[in-house]
Scaffold this motif. Structure first.
Motif, mmCIF file in Angstrom:
data_model
loop_
_atom_site.group_PDB
_atom_site.id
_atom_site.type_symbol
_atom_site.label_atom_id
_atom_site.label_comp_id
_atom_site.label_asym_id
_atom_site.label_seq_id
_atom_site.Cartn_x
_atom_site.Cartn_y
_atom_site.Cartn_z
ATOM 1 N N ASP A 179 -6.570 74.233 -64.630
ATOM 2 C CA ASP A 179 -5.124 74.238 -64.817
ATOM 3 C C ASP A 179 -4.475 74.878 -63.586
ATOM 4 N N CYS A 180 -4.003 74.042 -62.668
ATOM 5 C CA CYS A 180 -3.448 74.546 -61.404
ATOM 6 C C CYS A 180 -2.031 75.079 -61.548
ATOM 7 N N LEU A 294 -10.686 78.783 -56.517
ATOM 8 C CA LEU A 294 -10.163 77.845 -55.522
ATOM 9 C C LEU A 294 -8.732 77.444 -55.858
ATOM 10 N N ALA A 295 -8.453 77.205 -57.140
ATOM 11 C CA ALA A 295 -7.092 76.859 -57.557
ATOM 12 C C ALA A 295 -6.116 77.973 -57.215
ATOM 13 N N ARG A 351 -7.411 75.196 -52.671
ATOM 14 C CA ARG A 351 -6.298 74.807 -53.535
ATOM 15 C C ARG A 351 -6.147 73.289 -53.571
ATOM 16 N N LYS A 352 -6.262 72.668 -52.413
ATOM 17 C CA LYS A 352 -6.139 71.211 -52.320
ATOM 18 C C LYS A 352 -7.208 70.523 -53.168
ATOM 19 N N GLN A 357 -8.705 68.064 -59.347
ATOM 20 C CA GLN A 357 -9.585 68.164 -60.513
ATOM 21 C C GLN A 357 -8.757 68.373 -61.780
ATOM 22 N N ARG A 358 -8.039 67.322 -62.196
ATOM 23 C CA ARG A 358 -7.125 67.422 -63.330
ATOM 24 C C ARG A 358 -7.855 67.139 -64.647
#
Length: 381
Positions: A179-180, A294-295, A351-352, A357-358
């Motif tokens: 969940d970004c 990472l997010a 982040r990218k 990865q949704r």
């Protein structure tokens, strides 16, 4: 909307604190959002009970390799009656213990298509619990248990390859998302620093269960081994709980804070303000916490093992080290803290990657897999 009814059998479910429970809660939330009917058969939780008409709970006992995973004491007649009344199109088994065995048994008995998911590599845990002699037995049992599944969903390419070598069949990769909107780089540094009274320049973080299979003694050796001129500028944060907590607190150097288990915004803040996420665990089938870091725009230094090596791209969003190599981890930490531009570039790349990865895309593909299996069975019924 795809019209189907799902029955899920698992030996751990929300609010239990582990990757299996969290993934299945995500899945059932998605099913609910898509108006797909489901029933979950699971043991009673070790935490505050989560009550829902879709969940059927049974008493259970702790499993010694993973106390949060319960060995249920199911009631066969009750399960059979519930299944027959619900009449699911598919059974999904998520764990290889008592509830999982019930799922396999009733799928066969009631002629319901059966799939499963592989979440935890218990065979890798054995050496950390001084039980390596059980390895052959574990693989033999796991192979037998998963034999009837029309599909076995695995979380990473590494797990796929490992199970293929052990002669598992019908494998399909089912990755994890993040969940970004919740995990992002823009939480307040000041809030976290004031809360934990941090004045040192760098924050290094570990998040996860405090248990032997996470190789946390290596983490403590890393924290102690940082050169003194850098050590004095580092604050470590260890977020999580588990059977090793007291031992780790007694072993840790003075610049380590143990927060206990964190969730929600408190956890997301920790990831966000960290300069590096350090994760020595070599036993992950995926590595949810790595993707969360990472997010949050935090580069990762992790073990070149398991699912972690399928998330980290060496030199792009993090650095991979030989499992257990204190020297390599320290070298990687010193390097990144000495090269700000490289560290910030890794943060942006992490982040990218996380944004790609949704969960919705991942679950949509899973549902299509379910539908294909249901339709194939209807065709040959």
């Amino acid at each position: 909307m795809i019209n189907m009814k799902m029955a899920i059998f698992t030996d751990t479910f929300y609010p239990d604190i582990n990757g299996v429970a969290r993934t299945l809660k995500r899945l059932t939330d998605y099913l609910h959002k898509q108006n797909i009917s489901f029933k979950v058969f699971a043991p009673r939780s070790t935490g505050n009970e989560y009550v829902s008409e879709n969940i059927h709970r049974f008493e259970g006992l702790s499993f010694f390799l993973y106390p949060e995973c319960r060995l249920a004491l199911p009631k066969p007649k009750q399960i059979k009656n519930e299944l027959q009344a619900f009449s699911p199109d598919l059974i999904h088994v998520a764990t290889p213990f008592n509830m999982g065995l019930c799922g396999v048994y009733y799928a066969k008995k009631l002629n319901i298509p059966l799939v499963g998911s592989f979440h935890t590599d218990f065979e890798q845990y054995l050496s950390y619990y001084e039980l390596p002699f059980l390895s052959k037995f574990i693989w033999k049992y796991m192979n037998w248990f998963h034999q009837p599944f029309e599909k076995l969903f695995v979380p990473s390419q590494d797990t796929y390859e490992k199970l293929s070598r052990q002669q598992f069949r019908n494998l399909e990769i089912w990755p994890r998302g993040v969940d970004c909107q919740h995990f992002h780089p823009n939480y307040s540094q000041r809030t976290v620093r004031e809360k934990y009274q941090i004045s040192k320049r760098y924050i290094l973080t570990y998040v996860g269960r405090l248990a032997p299979e996470k190789d946390l003694m290596t983490l403590m050796s890393i924290a102690k081994g940082i050169p003194e001129d850098l050590h004095q500028h580092i604050q470590w944060i260890v977020a999580g709980d588990g059977p090793l907590r007291k031992e780790l607190e007694s072993e840790a150097p003075e610049n380590v804070i143990f927060t206990g288990y964190l969730s929600g915004v408190q956890l997301a803040e920790i990831y966000s303000v960290s300069d590096i996420f350090v994760f020595p665990s070599p036993t992950e089938t995926f590595g949810n916490v790595v993707l969360e870091a990472l997010a949050s725009g935090t580069p990762v230094i992790g073990s070149n093992s398991g699912g972690v090596k399928n998330i980290i791209v060496e030199g792009v969003n993090g650095i991979l080290c030989q499992p257990g190599s204190v020297e390599q981890f320290i070298h990687a930490i010193v390097h990144l803290l000495s090269h700000d531009r490289e560290r910030w570039q890794m943060a942006m790349e992490g982040r990218k990657y996380a944004l790609s990865q949704r969960w919705d895309n991942i679950f949509e593909h899973l549902i299509l897999q379910y539908a294909a299996i249901i339709n194939k069975n209807k065709k040959y019924a």
